[in-house]
Write an enzyme that holds these catalytic residues in place. Structure first.
Site, short mmCIF file in Angstrom:
data_model
loop_
_atom_site.label_atom_id
_atom_site.label_comp_id
_atom_site.label_asym_id
_atom_site.label_seq_id
_atom_site.Cartn_x
_atom_site.Cartn_y
_atom_site.Cartn_z
N GLY A 128 31.88 17.09 -24.66
CA GLY A 128 33.53 16.62 -24.82
C GLY A 128 34.23 16.40 -23.15
N SER A 162 25.92 13.11 -24.97
CA SER A 162 25.08 14.03 -25.22
C SER A 162 24.09 14.28 -26.20
CB SER A 162 23.97 14.42 -24.23
OG SER A 162 24.08 13.88 -23.26
N GLU A 245 24.28 26.92 -14.81
CA GLU A 245 22.51 26.12 -14.94
C GLU A 245 22.37 26.09 -13.59
OE1 GLU A 245 21.25 24.12 -18.33
OE2 GLU A 245 22.70 22.83 -17.70
N GLU A 376 26.84 7.32 -5.81
CA GLU A 376 28.61 7.50 -4.59
C GLU A 376 29.77 8.38 -4.59
OE1 GLU A 376 26.65 3.93 -6.14
OE2 GLU A 376 26.89 5.63 -7.34
#
Length: 392
Positions: A128, A162, A245, A376
């Site tokens: 979140g 997700s 990760e 960006e």
């Protein structure tokens, strides 16, 4: 799990490759409707199978049920898993981000409560972070966690979350101090997605799937023991979580990039209605060669990031360079695939083999220059931290 004790990395890789090839082939053959790597239930079931066979918690200490594999062998696992054609799981957030975060920052009680559910894949996690007004600018989150007895009352709105509709738990970055500078007034909370006041709305994507969701928190009760670390120190934990990760994140994606490059070459050798093969066109060969160079350079960048992580170097802006390079090169690869397919790219889903796979990947790739930090924002990081340019 005799493979874990293999004498060297080469023996480990060979044995793992053989095991994965057999295990995934057996799993795919047993699926009632045949292999369906895009279907979330299929992906979750394969992930469950891996965990049941002991291939989870790769780098965790053995005291928490982990394999304690060195980073080099974790990288081998991710590479060979991608190479065998198996899909990514649906609990990547839990395995790849939250678990190492809890190992570093969680209390003993939090580790005891949550790590077993991640290791067995019994509990799926979502993240979140992003909000409608705070995507790449994460410090601007407005979701509030206000003191309420022995805990907090959570209110806010997250987006692009997700697998939120599948998750039992979320870790949420919420504002707990309105007076502090925006980076210093955030806390890292563990939130039960089944708690009263949590509402999830899936977002239908261009591919007709709904992997992303909006999440609404309306007076959601969060007990105090579900705070990770200290109050108002969530930014530090979130930044550390993002680094866990970095040595392995791109490995499956770069393996897939190389596989799609080979698929594109095969597609380009098919003659069109006039008997012409795209692979004979000098323009196609030039673009394909550029993409082959991209694939090689990205592999070198991934190896460099892995080596830095193995040395214990702090995360740097090089990850932004890799992210921009991969996402934009991947879009170029799939755009070339659309040109090669021509009208076949519009065939109904499932009707044209490799062409269908590439069309689906092309549609999904539109998100890749946005998710995990827009191009960006990544270029701003490169400009400021690698090139030393002033803030504009």
């Amino acid at each position: 799990m005799a493979l874990v004790g293999a004498a060297d990395d080469g023996t480990f890789r060979t044995g793992l490759r053989q095991w994965l090839a057999q295990a995934y082939a057996e799993f795919a053959a047993s699926w009632k409707d045949g292999p369906q790597p895009r279907v979330l239930a299929y992906r979750k079931a394969w992930e469950d199978r891996l965990c049941a066979q002991g291939w989870s918690a790769l780098g965790w200490p053995t005291q928490y049920g982990g394999l304690a594999l060195p980073l080099s062998r974790q990288a081998i696992f991710h590479e060979e898993h991608a190479r065998c054609g198996a899909p990514l799981g649906v609990n990547l957030i839990g395995h790849g981000i939250l678990a190492p975060t809890l190992l570093h920052f969680g209390s003993d009680a939090q580790k005891e409560r949550f790590l077993p559910g991640i290791r067995t894949n019994r509990e799926v996690w979502c993240q979140g972070y992003s909000e409608p007004g705070a995507g790449s600018d994460l410090a601007s989150v407005r979701t509030r966690a206000e003191p309420d007895g022995d805990g907090w009352r959570l209110n806010g709105h997250k987006i692009w979350t997700s697998f939120a509709d599948l998750a039992q738990w979320a870790f949420v970055l919420a504002r707990t101090n309105l007076q502090a500078p925006r980076h210093r007034g955030l806390s890292f909370l563990l939130v039960d997605m089944r708690a009263p006041g949590v509402r999830v709305e899936p977002i239908r994507q261009l591919t007709a799937e709904a992997e992303f969701c909006e999440v609404f928190f309306e007076d959601v009760r969060v007990p105090r023991d579900q705070l990770v670390g200290e109050v108002d120190q969530g930014w530090r934990i979130a930044m550390a979580a993002a680094s866990f990760e970095r040595g392995t994140y791109f490995i499956p994606r770069l393996v897939r990039f190389a596989q799609e490059l080979a698929q594109l070459r095969r597609l380009a050798q098919n003659p069109d209605a006039r008997g012409r093969r795209p692979s004979d066109d000098v323009g196609f060969r030039r673009q394909w060669a550029r993409l082959a160079v991209d694939s090689h350079v990205l592999a070198l960048k991934s190896q460099r990031a892995l080596a830095a992580a193995m040395r214990g170097d702090p995360p740097g802006p090089q990850g932004s360079s890799t992210k921009v390079h991969w996402s934009e090169a991947h879009q170029r690869l799939l755009e070339l695939g659309m040109h090669v397919q021509g009208l076949d790219a519009c065939a109904p889903a499932g009707m044209s083999g490799l062409a269908d796979e590439m069309t689906h990947a092309y549609l999904w790739s539109r998100a890749e220059t946005i998710l995990a930090g827009t191009s960006e924002i990544q270029r701003n990081i490169i400009a400021e931290h690698m090139l030393g340019l002033p803030r504009g």
